[in-house]
Design an enzyme around this catalytic site. Structure first.
Site, short mmCIF file in Angstrom:
data_model
loop_
_atom_site.label_atom_id
_atom_site.label_comp_id
_atom_site.label_asym_id
_atom_site.label_seq_id
_atom_site.Cartn_x
_atom_site.Cartn_y
_atom_site.Cartn_z
N MET A 35 -14.02 6.67 3.69
CA MET A 35 -15.00 7.75 3.60
C MET A 35 -16.38 7.20 3.23
O MET A 35 -17.25 7.95 2.78
CB MET A 35 -14.54 8.80 2.59
CG MET A 35 -13.22 9.45 3.00
SD MET A 35 -12.98 11.08 2.29
CE MET A 35 -13.00 10.71 0.57
N GLY A 36 -16.55 5.88 3.38
CA GLY A 36 -17.86 5.29 3.08
C GLY A 36 -18.08 5.10 1.59
O GLY A 36 -17.13 5.08 0.82
N SER A 96 -13.65 2.57 -7.22
CA SER A 96 -13.57 3.84 -6.51
C SER A 96 -14.99 4.32 -6.22
O SER A 96 -15.90 4.12 -7.04
CB SER A 96 -12.86 4.88 -7.38
OG SER A 96 -13.11 6.17 -6.88
N SER A 97 -15.16 4.94 -5.05
CA SER A 97 -16.48 5.50 -4.72
C SER A 97 -16.88 6.54 -5.76
O SER A 97 -18.07 6.79 -5.97
CB SER A 97 -16.44 6.16 -3.34
OG SER A 97 -15.93 5.25 -2.39
N HIS A 100 -12.89 -1.68 -0.62
CA HIS A 100 -12.85 -1.48 0.84
C HIS A 100 -12.93 -2.83 1.56
O HIS A 100 -12.24 -3.06 2.56
CB HIS A 100 -14.03 -0.61 1.29
CG HIS A 100 -14.01 0.79 0.74
ND1 HIS A 100 -14.94 1.24 -0.18
CD2 HIS A 100 -13.20 1.85 0.98
CE1 HIS A 100 -14.70 2.51 -0.47
NE2 HIS A 100 -13.65 2.91 0.22
N GLN A 105 -1.03 8.46 -0.91
CA GLN A 105 -1.58 8.49 0.46
C GLN A 105 -0.93 7.42 1.31
O GLN A 105 -0.51 7.67 2.45
CB GLN A 105 -3.09 8.28 0.39
CG GLN A 105 -3.75 8.03 1.72
CD GLN A 105 -5.26 7.99 1.59
OE1 GLN A 105 -5.90 9.02 1.49
NE2 GLN A 105 -5.85 6.80 1.60
N GLY A 135 -5.25 1.19 1.05
CA GLY A 135 -5.18 0.62 -0.30
C GLY A 135 -4.06 1.23 -1.13
O GLY A 135 -3.80 2.43 -1.05
N GLN A 185 -9.91 17.56 3.83
CA GLN A 185 -9.08 17.08 2.72
C GLN A 185 -9.70 17.39 1.36
O GLN A 185 -9.17 16.97 0.33
CB GLN A 185 -8.78 15.59 2.86
CG GLN A 185 -9.97 14.67 2.63
CD GLN A 185 -9.64 13.24 3.03
OE1 GLN A 185 -9.41 12.92 4.18
NE2 GLN A 185 -9.61 12.36 2.04
P1 AMP Z 1 -11.76 6.05 0.50
O1 AMP Z 1 -13.05 5.62 1.12
O2 AMP Z 1 -11.85 6.25 -0.97
O3 AMP Z 1 -11.12 7.17 1.25
O4 AMP Z 1 -10.79 4.82 0.67
C1 AMP Z 1 -10.60 4.19 1.91
C2 AMP Z 1 -9.49 3.17 1.75
O5 AMP Z 1 -9.87 2.21 0.76
C3 AMP Z 1 -8.17 3.78 1.28
O6 AMP Z 1 -7.10 3.14 1.96
C4 AMP Z 1 -8.16 3.45 -0.19
O7 AMP Z 1 -6.86 3.37 -0.74
C5 AMP Z 1 -8.83 2.10 -0.19
N1 AMP Z 1 -9.37 1.78 -1.51
C6 AMP Z 1 -10.20 2.54 -2.26
N2 AMP Z 1 -10.43 1.95 -3.45
C7 AMP Z 1 -9.72 0.79 -3.45
C8 AMP Z 1 -9.53 -0.25 -4.41
N3 AMP Z 1 -10.10 -0.22 -5.60
N4 AMP Z 1 -8.73 -1.28 -4.08
C9 AMP Z 1 -8.12 -1.32 -2.85
N5 AMP Z 1 -8.26 -0.36 -1.91
C10 AMP Z 1 -9.04 0.68 -2.21
#
Ligand code: AMP
Length: 286
Positions: free
Chosen positions: A31-32, A186-187, A38, A154, A148, A62
Site C-alpha cells: 500500500m506504499g 510499519s507504514s 517492504h 494475512q 511479510g 479493506q
Molecule cells: P502494507 O504496505 O503494509 O500493506 O504491506 C505490504 C507488504 O509488506 C505485506 O506483505 C506486509 O506484510 C509487508 N510488510 C510490512 N511491514 C513489514 C515488516 N516490518 N517486515 C516485513 N514485511 C513487512
C-alpha cells in the site's frame, strides 16, 4: 534497467509482451509508504525470479468506515526512488477504476481464517484483502508473490486462498523487519507521537519474553499455565502504556486456531493500541 511505471491493464500487458518468455515474475503487493520491511520483500522476491514487480495501491475495500483510509500515508515520489534503488523491474500504480472497474461485483469470502484476531476487530477486512490480491494476481499474472510475516494472519489467508482457488501463484513468507529497538517496521508507525513511539517497542519485548517462557515450559505448559501467561503478558502491555489490547493469543501457525497446549508450529499474535494507532506484531514459539 530503469524502473517501469505502469498504471493500466494495457500497460501491464505491453510490459509483459516486452519481457522474455522465459522470464519469471515475482510480485510484491503493497500500500506504499515504503520502508525497509517492504524492501526486504523485494530482496526475497529477487531470489525467486528474474523480474520483480511491486504494486502500490491503497485498497479502499479493506478499510472499515472509521479507519484511516483517507489519512493513510501516501509518499509516491519517495517510494519510486526506493524501488528504483532496490532494482525493481516495474511498479504497478493503478487508479481505483483499474482495480474496481464499473460493474465490479465479486467479493471473496475467506471464512473462518479471517474471522478471528484482526478479522474480529476489523470486520470484512480480510475479504477486502483477499479480493484485491486475487484481482492483482489476475492482472499481474506473477509466478510467485511475497508477503511479510508482519501481517501473519494475512499471509496465512493468502496462502490458503492461493491453494483453494488454484491460483497458480507460489506464496512466499518473509521475516519481520524491525527497528533497532525491536519495533516491527510499519507504514503506520509514523502516526506515533514521541511518547507513543517510546512505548511501542515494548510489544516485541513482551512477546519475546512470553515466547521464551513458553518454550522453556514446552509440553509441560497446560491450558491454565498458558492462560495465566497470556493474561500476565496482556497486563504487561497495559503497564507499558498500551491503551487497549485487541488480542494476545497463542495459535497454531497454520490454522490460526488458539492452542491450549504447546504444539509446533506455534505463534504468538498480538494487536494493541497506542492512542489512535493500532499496532500488530507476532513471534514464533519454538
Ligand atoms: P502494507 O504496505 O503494509 O500493506 O504491506 C505490504 C507488504 O509488506 C505485506 O506483505 C506486509 O506484510 C509487508 N510488510 C510490512 N511491514 C513489514 C515488516 N516490518 N517486515 C516485513 N514485511 C513487512
Amino acid at each position: 534497467m530503469e524502473l517501469a511505471i505502469i498504471e493500466t491493464q494495457d500497460g501491464l500487458e505491453a510490459w509483459r509482451r516486452g519481457s522474455p518468455p522465459s522470464a519469471r515474475l515475482a510480485f510484491v503487493p503493497t500500500m506504499g509508504a515504503l520502508h525497509a520491511g517492504h524492501i526486504s520483500l523485494v530482496e526475497s522476491a529477487k531470489k525467486h525470479a528474474s523480474h520483480v514487480m511491486v504494486s502500490i495501491f491503497v485498497n479502499p475495500t479493506q478499510f472499515g468506515p472509521n479507519e484511516d483510509f483517507e489519512k493513510y500515508p501516501r509518499t509516491l515520489e519517495a517510494d519510486l526512488a526506493l524501488l528504483n534503488e532496490a532494482g525493481v523491474s516495474a511498479v504497478f500504480v493503478p487508479p481505483v477504476s483499474c482495480i474496481y472497474p464499473q460493474g465490479f461485483a465479486t467479493n471473496i469470502s475467506v471464512g473462518k481464517l479471517g474471522s478471528r484476531w484482526c478479522g474480529a476487530a476489523r470486520p470484512g477486512h480480510f475479504d477486502g484483502v483477499a479480493t484485491v490480491v486475487a484481482r492483482l494476481f489476475g492482472l499481474v499474472k506473477p509466478d510467485v508473490a511475497v508477503f511479510g510475516e508482519k501481517d501473519f494472519q494475512q499471509l496465512a489467508i493468502i496462502k490458503r486462498m492461493a491453494l483453494d482457488l488454484a491460483l497458480g501463484v507460489e506464496i512466499i513468507g518473509a521475516p519481520i523487519m524491525r527497528e533497532e529497538d525491536g519495533l516491527a517496521m510499519s507504514s503506520r508507525n509514523r502516526y506515533l507521537v514521541e511518547k507513543e513511539r517510546a512505548i511501542a517497542p515494548a510489544m516485541h519485548a513482551i512477546l519475546q519474553q512470553l515466547s521464551a517462557q513458553l518454550s522453556t515450559l514446552g509440553e509441560q505448559a497446560d491450558t491454565q499455565a498458558i492462560q495465566a501467561m497470556l493474561e500476565a503478558a496482556k497486563n504487561d502491555l497495559f503497564k507499558a502504556g498500551f491503551s487497549k489490547v485487541d488480542y494476545l493469543a497463542l495459535v497454531d501457525a497454520e490454522s490460526l486456531e488458539p492452542l491450549e497446549s504447546l504444539k509446533s508450529p506455534a505463534r504468538l499474535l498480538a494487536a494493541a493500541w497506542l492512542g489512535t494507532t493500532r499496532l500488530i506484531d507476532n513471534i514464533e514459539v519454538m
